[in-house]
Design a protein around this motif. Structure first.
Motif, PDB file in Angstrom:
ATOM      1  N   ASN A 177       0.852  -1.183   0.000  1.00  0.00           N
ATOM      2  CA  ASN A 177       0.000   0.000   0.000  1.00  0.00           C
ATOM      3  C   ASN A 177       0.890   1.237   0.000  1.00  0.00           C
ATOM      4  N   ASN A 178       0.715   2.109  -0.990  1.00  0.00           N
ATOM      5  CA  ASN A 178       1.609   3.265  -1.110  1.00  0.00           C
ATOM      6  C   ASN A 178       1.383   4.319  -0.026  1.00  0.00           C
ATOM      7  N   ARG A 179       0.369   4.149   0.809  1.00  0.00           N
ATOM      8  CA  ARG A 179       0.190   5.038   1.961  1.00  0.00           C
ATOM      9  C   ARG A 179       1.070   4.604   3.136  1.00  0.00           C
TER      10      ARG A 179
END
Length: 196
Positions: A132-134
């Protein structure tokens, strides 16, 4: 997303390798998988055995990662497979359930007869790791998880080496299916049971 592919040739017939795939867990070479449960299994109208299993695994989360995702010792994965004895193909698709909102590890393994004839089996193994790029340091985590998966790939391949076992033949409308009965290699709770 990071994707890796690997190919391997087993020096054993397809039938033998597929039997070994069904009974590769639990074993001392790949201790991370501590249990499997069959959720659903059926033979469709084309004679293809379709199976859905849940895998129970032990994960080691590095100290740095525990602060971000916790220190859950047991994780679960889902495995869907299709075994076509007529065309001699077995496709196994697995994906993690635990931590899937943070990282997804999707693997596809395809077993088919090898290029040199009946005494070989070809394995095509594709793994996709998506973080997840968060999540902080997402690219670092993708690389770390990908490296772990790659290092475990050869270990898992060695667990598919054909171990001696008794074979049970079951008649179906589509011909005969072979199911392996456990060898003495497995823990006592599995002796005499059918492993799929």
């Amino acid at each position: 997303m990071k994707e890796t592919t690997a190919c391997h040739i087993f020096q054993h017939p397809w039938d033998t390798v597929v039997q070994a795939v069904w009974r590769k867990y639990p074993n001392p070479v790949s201790e991370s998988v501590i249990g499997t449960d069959i959720v659903d299994r059926e033979i469709n109208k084309q004679g293809i055995l379709q199976t859905h299993r849940l895998m129970k695994t032990q994960w080691f989360v590095p100290v740095v990662g525990r602060a971000l995702i916790g220190d859950q010792k047991v994780a679960y994965g889902s495995e869907h497979s299709e075994c076509d004895p007529k065309n001699k193909t077995l496709t196994v698709i697995s994906k993690n359930i635990t931590y899937s909102s943070l990282v997804t590890i999707a693997e596809t393994l395809t077993y088919s007869p090898g290029p040199e004839g009946q005494n070989q089996t070809h394995l095509n193994h594709c793994t996709k790791v998506t973080v997840n790029n968060r999540m902080p340091l997402a690219s670092y985590w993708e690389k770390l998880v990908t490296n772990i998966v790659e290092s475990n790939t050869s270990k898992v391949r060695s667990t598919v080496s054909p171990w001696p076992a008794q074979v049970l033949y079951i008649s179906t409308p589509h011909g005969y299916w072979k199911f392996c009965l456990c060898s003495s290699y497995f823990p006592s709770q599995y002796k005499g049971g059918i492993l799929y």
